[in-house]
Design an enzyme around this catalytic site. Structure first.
Site, PDB file in Angstrom:
ATOM      1  N   ALA A 280      43.311  29.629  30.605  1.00  0.00           N
ATOM      2  CA  ALA A 280      42.017  29.769  31.287  1.00  0.00           C
ATOM      3  C   ALA A 280      42.145  29.502  32.776  1.00  0.00           C
ATOM      4  O   ALA A 280      41.482  30.118  33.602  1.00  0.00           O
ATOM      5  CB  ALA A 280      41.000  28.812  30.668  1.00  0.00           C
ATOM      6  N   ILE A 282      45.096  29.573  34.779  1.00  0.00           N
ATOM      7  CA  ILE A 282      46.064  30.349  35.569  1.00  0.00           C
ATOM      8  C   ILE A 282      45.551  31.778  35.782  1.00  0.00           C
ATOM      9  O   ILE A 282      45.269  32.486  34.810  1.00  0.00           O
ATOM     10  CB  ILE A 282      47.436  30.401  34.868  1.00  0.00           C
ATOM     11  CG1 ILE A 282      48.013  29.000  34.707  1.00  0.00           C
ATOM     12  CG2 ILE A 282      48.412  31.272  35.650  1.00  0.00           C
ATOM     13  CD1 ILE A 282      49.241  28.941  33.826  1.00  0.00           C
ATOM     14  N   ASP A 326      57.117  48.113  73.921  1.00  0.00           N
ATOM     15  CA  ASP A 326      57.880  48.929  74.854  1.00  0.00           C
ATOM     16  C   ASP A 326      56.884  49.717  75.703  1.00  0.00           C
ATOM     17  O   ASP A 326      55.693  49.760  75.401  1.00  0.00           O
ATOM     18  CB  ASP A 326      58.793  49.863  74.065  1.00  0.00           C
ATOM     19  CG  ASP A 326      59.828  50.557  74.942  1.00  0.00           C
ATOM     20  OD1 ASP A 326      60.034  50.103  76.088  1.00  0.00           O
ATOM     21  OD2 ASP A 326      60.418  51.544  74.496  1.00  0.00           O
ATOM     22  N   ASP A 684      38.711  40.987  34.869  1.00  0.00           N
ATOM     23  CA  ASP A 684      38.945  40.326  36.147  1.00  0.00           C
ATOM     24  C   ASP A 684      39.768  41.217  37.080  1.00  0.00           C
ATOM     25  O   ASP A 684      39.417  41.424  38.228  1.00  0.00           O
ATOM     26  CB  ASP A 684      39.709  39.008  35.946  1.00  0.00           C
ATOM     27  CG  ASP A 684      38.743  37.839  35.810  1.00  0.00           C
ATOM     28  OD1 ASP A 684      37.532  38.099  35.754  1.00  0.00           O
ATOM     29  OD2 ASP A 684      39.194  36.689  35.747  1.00  0.00           O
TER      30      ASP A 684
END
Length: 841
Positions: A280, A282, A326, A684
């Site tokens: 839950a 991680i 440059d 998710d």
């Protein structure tokens, strides 16, 4: 053997035990053993297996592996498979990115010519370039690549292009004369040749003084291999966050496991509970989502002429505080154009001189011709009879034309070459003897132009009567007509890009191989050079101590006549002051600094392969303004990643709080592991990626100062948002859980799973931008599409019997479904109302 340019050729022959007749084959073999092959040596690289295994060193990854092993032990095979799939995918992506970046020295090797003509035992031989040794006599002609460093002892109109090493675009005239000056920079060592450059004119001979890794190009290869690859602030911040999160999760899981045992829960159930908590907490897909959002950023940059080679460069650009750029082709157009013209006498005749003295063979010739044809109203007709060509020694040229049976010689060249040959000056009615006052005025005009960094060409003519041929001796007693000044004009967008640079809190610094006057003129025109700023040449930089440079570097906005070592020193000094440095370059001489910089940016059109491969980003249009667009895009990517992580962590925090709640009140588990994996990997991940595709407003993004390199990615403000939003989601999910618990444990788990899924899905609209979508509307079509897809997936799991079995969910009643949707929508309603009120205030 330092400063070989100041030693006589006899001294060098004696030191190297050779002569103009070359080495003997025996001595050549001995030197080959002594100095080695004439090739560049690469450092030993890591194997693919080692790089792949190194991807598993992250603490979060180790924790996931442990969770997967425990899941296997307790029979949760599905959880183990999904976890291992995620971490292996991340490892493959990391390995691919590592090997994509390490190619610079390989390109340097291709710059040596495969075969070289050498003199050995007074005979000419064609040998492989790798077998050239110190002391060899090498014959070169136009078109040849220089295979080793050496000292010239014979030259016949010899000209070498050293732009890849020095940054000078013009060919360098070479000589065999001994130079008396000391400590000359590479560009001024006119009696030396260097490996990796090319002969563009004439012919000559040189004695080899250095080969392989001892050459100038070898020193550059060594600098490339030794340049440290720096992590971007995002990488550092994510690494730090991962360590803290992993340690925190481990401690909480250990405490929960011990308390579970203390409460007489079986070891198997205690392990299951601890693993559920870890899963839950991680954010399994975090690394993958960050990589995908960065990849989306690269695609957007590519459409704006910026090719990203290393994903870290996308986000890294957003926190750049210094851009070392440059001049030629980046700020300017890399083409010559007439800026001003001064004539004496008749304008039409002056334009006629410009047209008839040009042979249309160089960019300078074309620029003069274009200017003259644009301003000339009459067609000029004439027959070209003879040309005395321009050479670097003469610095002038003449062309003989026949018009109306009369011939005229038209001459042009550098003022120092042409003015001593002038006797007359053109007037509106003819010409007259030139006077000192005239010469003073002409020289005054020339000085003004050269001090502005302009190139000045003077023009004259001479009536030749019926003469149909000319010789060098005829180039005297000329009639002065006028002069033109030429410049490599600024790109139209350069001034605005530099202005945007300062507005965004970024300091632009010019690093160029050009002379001081030219560099200063362009720096002032673009706005890079400001009042009280300093300009420093390579020679002056050599005299500065490290402490002095560290002290003054904030005030130095222009550097001229630089070497590769100078550029690395400048970049490193800025980095010591805590700056995030972007560096542009196109030549081999730029490659070490490109790799040392936080973000190396190579030119796509004019850049060498070495420069491109040492860089993290390539500009396909060689345009400074593209860098500023990339900076804005980088800031947008950072903001999007932050929003995506806010979305992920607020949902995960809610998951942790729910698990802790049921643990504290000794209630049944609210989830099984497959529920959490479904949430983390599907409902998710997809919205998080869509959040990462949000378009930002360039103007708004560039108004913000760059964030500090040591600024925490997960700052206090973001943590507070995550905590509050996670807590609000938790409250309504727990209410749903308690409602379901009245029926059964299985229904409670299903309602918790469904409510948390939907609540996090609705929450994605809160995280896409600071202002409420009720005010701004739905501008992110990807997020809307993702929302619809995820809604279909969640409802499929809730309603299709086969999926109910796979995902361990129970069938819900009509009232239970209404409760689930009502509770899942409430956090978004609350957060949107708060955003609307905040916007109105």
């Amino acid at each position: 053997m330092e400063e070989l340019y100041s030693k006589s050729i006899e001294e060098i022959f004696t030191t190297l035990k050779t002569s103009k007749h070359g080495l003997s084959n025996k001595v050549a073999s001995q030197n080959l053993k002594k100095y080695g092959y004439n090739e560049l040596v690469e450092k030993e690289k890591k194997s693919k297996a080692r790089v792949f295994l190194e991807q598993f060193q992250d603490l979060l990854v180790i924790l996931l592996i442990i969770s997967a092993l425990i899941s296997t032990f307790i029979g949760e095979i599905e959880s183990m498979i999904v976890i291992f799939f995620v971490i292996v995918l991340n490892a493959i992506l990391g390995t691919y990115q590592h090997f994509k970046a390490e190619k610079s020295i390989t390109s340097l090797k291709t710059l040596s010519s495969p075969y070289v003509t050498v003199i050995r035992e007074n005979k000419e031989f064609n040998i492989p370039a790798r077998e050239v040794v110190v002391g060899d006599i090498v014959i070169i002609k136009a078109g040849d690549m220089i295979s080793a460093d050496g000292r010239i002892f014979e030259d016949y109109d010899l000209e070498v292009n050293e732009s890849s090493l020095t940054g000078e675009s013009q060919g360098i005239t070479k000589t065999s004369k001994t130079l008396t000056e000391k400590k000359l920079i590479l560009a001024n060592q006119s009696n030396m040749v260097f490996s990796g450059t090319s002969c563009i004119k004439g012919r000559g001979k040189y004695v080899v003084t250095k080969t392989g890794m001892n050459t100038e190009i070898g020193r550059i290869a060594k600098m490339i291999s030794e340049a440290k690859v720096k992590k971007t602030p995002l990488q550092n911040s994510l690494d730090s966050f991962s360590r803290i999160l992993a340690i925190g999760i481990i401690l909480v899981c250990i405490v929960v496991f011990i308390l579970s045992i203390y409460r007489h829960i079986s070891i198997l159930d205690s392990l299951m509970f601890a693993v559920s908590l870890a899963v839950a907490a991680i954010p399994e897909a975090l690394s993958t989502i960050v990589v995908i959002v960065l990849a989306i950023g690269t695609e957007r940059m590519a459409s704006n002429n910026a090719i990203i080679k290393e994903l870290k460069a996308v986000e890294g650009l957003g926190c750049v505080t210094v851009i070392c750029t440059d001049k030629t082709g980046t700020l300017t157009q890399n083409k010559m154009a007439v800026r001003d013209a001064k004539y004496y006498g008749n304008k039409d005749f002056f334009l006629e001189c410009l047209i008839l003295s040009s042979n249309n063979t160089t960019p300078t010739e074309n620029a003069i011709l274009d200017f003259a044809l644009l301003n000339n109203r009459e067609k000029i007709v004439g027959e070209k009879l003879k040309e005395l060509s321009f050479t670097s020694n003469r610095k002038m040229m003449s062309i003989l034309y026949r018009k109306n049976n009369q011939t005229t010689m038209y001459s042009k060249g550098a003022s120092e070459a042409l003015l001593p040959r002038i006797k007359y000056i053109k007037t509106s009615s003819g010409f007259r003897l030139i006077e000192n006052e005239d010469l003073d005025k002409i020289n005054h005009d020339i000085n003004i132009m050269t001090n502005q960094g302009l190139r000045v060409i003077t023009f004259a003519y001479k009536e030749m009567g019926l003469q149909s041929d000319i010789k060098f001796i005829d180039e005297t007693n000329l009639i002065f007509v006028g002069l033109v000044s030429l410049v490599d004009p600024l790109r139209p967008e350069s001034r605005m890009a530099v202005y945007d640079c300062f507005k965004a809190g970024i300091k632009p610094v010019m690093l160029t191989g050009d002379h001081k006057n030219t560099a200063m003129y362009i720096a002032k025109e673009t706005g890079i050079f400001r009042e009280k700023d300093m300009i420093v040449s390579g020679e002056e930089l050599d005299q500065m101590s490290d402490d002095k440079l560290y002290q003054d570097i904030d005030k130095i906005s222009v550097y001229s006549r630089l070497t590769p070592a100078h550029k690395i020193r400048i970049v490193e000094t800025w980095q010591k002051k805590g700056a995030i440095v972007a560096m542009t370059g196109d030549g081999i001489n730029d490659a070490p600094a490109l790799k040392q910089a936080d973000i190396g940016i190579a030119m796509g059109k004019s850049g060498t392969e070495v420069a491109k491969e040492a860089s993290a980003m390539i500009l396909t249009d060689d345009n400074f303004s593209t860098i500023i667009k990339a900076v804005a895009n980088g800031r947008n990517v950072y903001q999007n990643i932050q929003n995506a992580i806010r979305f992920l962590l607020s949902g995960n925090f809610a998951g942790i709080l729910i698990v802790l709640f049921v643990f504290l009140f000794d209630l049944p588990l609210p989830f099984v592991a497959v529920h959490l994996l479904f949430i983390n990997l599907l409902t998710d991940s997809l919205p998080a990626i869509a959040i990462g595709m949000e378009d930002g407003n360039d103007k708004d993004l560039l108004k913000r100062p760059p964030r500090k390199a040591n600024e925490n990615f997960i700052n206090k403000k973001l943590l507070l948002k995550i905590a509050i939003e996670g807590l609000i989601i938790t409250i309504f999910v727990i209410l749903s859980y308690l409602t379901g618990l009245k029926t059964s444990n299985d229904v409670a788990r299903t309602m918790t799973f469904a409510t948390l899924c939907l609540a996090r899905l609705f929450h994605s609209f809160n995280c896409v931008r600071a202002r409420s979508f009720l005010v701004t509307g739905f501008k992110n079509t990807y997020l809307v599409l993702t929302f619809l897809i995820c809604m279909i997936l969640i409802n499929a799991v809730l309603f299709i019997p086969e999926l109910q079995k796979i995902f361990v969910v129970s069938k819900l009643t009509h009232d239970q479904l209404i409760t689930v949707y009502g509770y899942s929508l409430m956090p978004t309603i609350i957060l949107q109302m708060h955003a609307v009120l905040k916007y109105q205030n």
